[in-house]
Design an enzyme around this catalytic site. Structure first.
Site, PDB file in Angstrom:
ATOM      1  CE  LYS A 162       5.869 -14.627  29.744  1.00  0.00           C
ATOM      2  NZ  LYS A 162       7.234 -14.649  30.582  1.00  0.00           N
ATOM      3  CD  GLU A 252       5.877 -14.439  38.093  1.00  0.00           C
ATOM      4  OE1 GLU A 252       5.752 -15.654  39.160  1.00  0.00           O
ATOM      5  OE2 GLU A 252       5.070 -13.807  37.806  1.00  0.00           O
ATOM      6  CB  CYS A 286       2.948 -13.495  40.408  1.00  0.00           C
ATOM      7  SG  CYS A 286       2.250 -14.035  38.808  1.00  0.00           S
ATOM      8  CD  GLU A 464       8.992 -11.980  32.361  1.00  0.00           C
ATOM      9  OE1 GLU A 464       8.717 -12.438  31.078  1.00  0.00           O
ATOM     10  OE2 GLU A 464       8.069 -11.993  33.283  1.00  0.00           O
TER      11      GLU A 464
END
Length: 490
Positions: A162, A252, A286, A464
């Site tokens: 990030k 996300e 994830c 991202e």
């Protein structure tokens, strides 16, 4: 005194005390030890951080592209020099095996920062001719102050994913790590300062989503929020962002990804891929491919190979470098995973292996759950529909290609998907029909810095990594220049 002591907030280039009195504990999930006491930020601390970030961002954005690039490259060097120290801290905080944190978490995060440091000089505008006496040029300008809200499964990697594009584009960031795993984000703030980042350009506020996250997502001084977490929380973040100052968002939000094994696949390779797609990081990834679709005719053979692979899992103390399977991130999360496992049993799925907590001997004090494989699963089962975020594989059988594509897409999620086949034509034909943002053919899980990652449907908004992400941390200013006469209609 706990191993890592009292942890303060990081604002304006230094550690500072919270304006409030609330604290929370960091717990090592391998043994239940309290390893740190962490201060909780308040709304007043958010205001302080925004003020510091606003001032710091002006200094940062005024630097040349090469100056910003050099500072971020220094941070990359420091991250790599301190890799082992940071990996051990991450292992204590998350329970992830040291064999994993030493080779993945800091390494891949540093790669992303290095990638964006190299891209800074390519943030260029355009020159667009209109006629002999007039042209337009564009500038890519930073958004200003942005917020990052991280998840607990890859703390320092997410902080870098990030912050790297945000800082590269000339923004300042206020980062809120998960309250479950907050420690390495604070170390990252130290490293950025040591590398020469101006004060206020990267700040870390620890605390809960309901307090700190709420204050960040509604603050008028923040231009964008990048969030990683669950769907429900993501909807709240998006509503807050829209309801305050129409903030841009990147999200996300997880997945329930399909892994399709075709009848021509090398089953040994398919089993290895399925293992990585389900049990790496104890299943807390994830993009995990937890819905494993196998041709009905190959079910028994595939199950035998999975059982053989499970024998190669080495569970234990995550600081032992021979271990490749650690505890879950927390004791409450272990209970959540066990509830899903019990629901699978109740709904008629057959336990091929595992299905229980690990409570004997060295595991007694930790948040361990045995690697679990369910078979004879149905699409309507809770374990097949919901994101468990633990070491739980569901094997489903199918008859033909059209059927498996339809069933693979029958999900509110759309983060990832993968197939295993020797047929190149089939590989591309099927992948193009799968409703997922990240897809793999004959592999699983790699997310290099160059690769944009993000989801379809409820799995996210935006991307991202990759060049496209850098562009979304800027805004375009268009300027028309007239070199000739100006004629008014009045």
């Amino acid at each position: 005194m706990s191993r890592y002591g009292l942890q303060q907030l990081y604002i304006n280039g230094a550690y500072v005390d919270s304006t409030g009195n609330d604290t929370f504990d960091a717990v090592n999930p391998a043994n239940g030890d309290i390893i740190a006491c962490i201060q909780s930020a308040t709304a007043a601390d958010v205001d302080r951080a925004v003020s510091a970030a606003t001032a710091g961002q002006k200094v940062w954005a005024a630097m040349t592209a090469m100056e910003r690039s050099r500072i971020l490259r220094r941070a990359v060097d420091i991250l790599r020099e301190r890799n082992d120290e940071l990996a051990l801290l991450e292992t204590h905080d998350t329970g992830k095996p040291l064999s994993e944190t030493r080779t993945v978490d800091i390494v891949t995060g540093a790669d992303v920062l290095e990638y964006y440091a190299g891209l800074i000089p390519m943030l260029e505008g355009q020159q667009i001719p209109l006629r002999d006496t007039s042209f337009v040029y564009t500038r890519r300008e930073p958004l200003g102050v942005v917020a990052g809200i991280g998840a607990w499964n890859y703390p320092i990697q997410i902080a870098l994913w990030k912050s790297a594009p945000a800082l590269a584009a000339g923004n300042a960031m206020i980062f809120k790590p998960s309250e479950v795993t907050s420690l390495t984000a604070l170390k990252l703030a130290e490293i950025y300062t040591e590398a020469g980042l101006p004060a206020g350009v990267f700040n870390v506020l620890t605390g809960t989503g309901k307090s700190v996250g709420q204050a960040l997502t509604t603050h008028p001084g923040i231009a964008k929020v990048s969030f990683t977490g669950g769907i429900a929380s993501g909807k709240t973040v998006m509503a807050n962002a829209a309801g305050s100052t129409l903030k841009d968002v990147t999200m996300e939000l997880g997945g329930k990804s399909p892994l399709i094994i075709f009848d021509d696949a090398d089953l040994d390779k398919a089993a290895d891929i399925a293992m990585m797609a389900n049990f790496f990081s104890s299943g807390q990834v994830c993009t995990n491919g937890t819905r494993v679709f196998v041709p009905k005719a190959l079910q028994a053979q595939f199950e035998e190979k999975i059982l053989a692979c499970v024998q190669r899992i080495r569970a234990g103390d995550p600081t032992d470098e021979s271990v490749n399977f650690g505890p879950l991130v927390s004791f409450p999360h272990r209970e959540s995973v066990l509830r899903y496992i019990e629901s699978g049993k109740r709904e008629g799925a057959r336990v091929l292996v595992g299905g229980e907590p690990m409570t004997d001997g060295d595991y007694a004090q930790g948040a361990y759950v045995a690697p679990t494989v369910f078979t004879d699963c149905r699409d309507d089962m809770k374990i097949v529909r919901k994101e468990i975020f633990g070491p739980v594989m569901s094997i489903l059988t199918y008859q033909d290609e059209d059927e498996v594509i339809r069933r693979a897409n029958d999900s509110e999620y759309g983060l990832a998907a993968g197939i295993v086949t020797r047929d190149l034509n089939r590989a591309h034909r099927v992948i193009h029909q799968l409703e997922a943002g990240i897809c793999w053919i004959n592999t699983w899980g790699e997310s290099p810095a160059e690769m944009p990652v993000g989801g379809y449907k409820h799995s996210g908004v935006g991307r991202e990594n990759g060049v496209t992400t850098l562009e979304h941390y800027t805004q375009i200013k268009s300027i028309q220049v007239e070199l000739g006469e100006f004629r008014s209609v009045f």
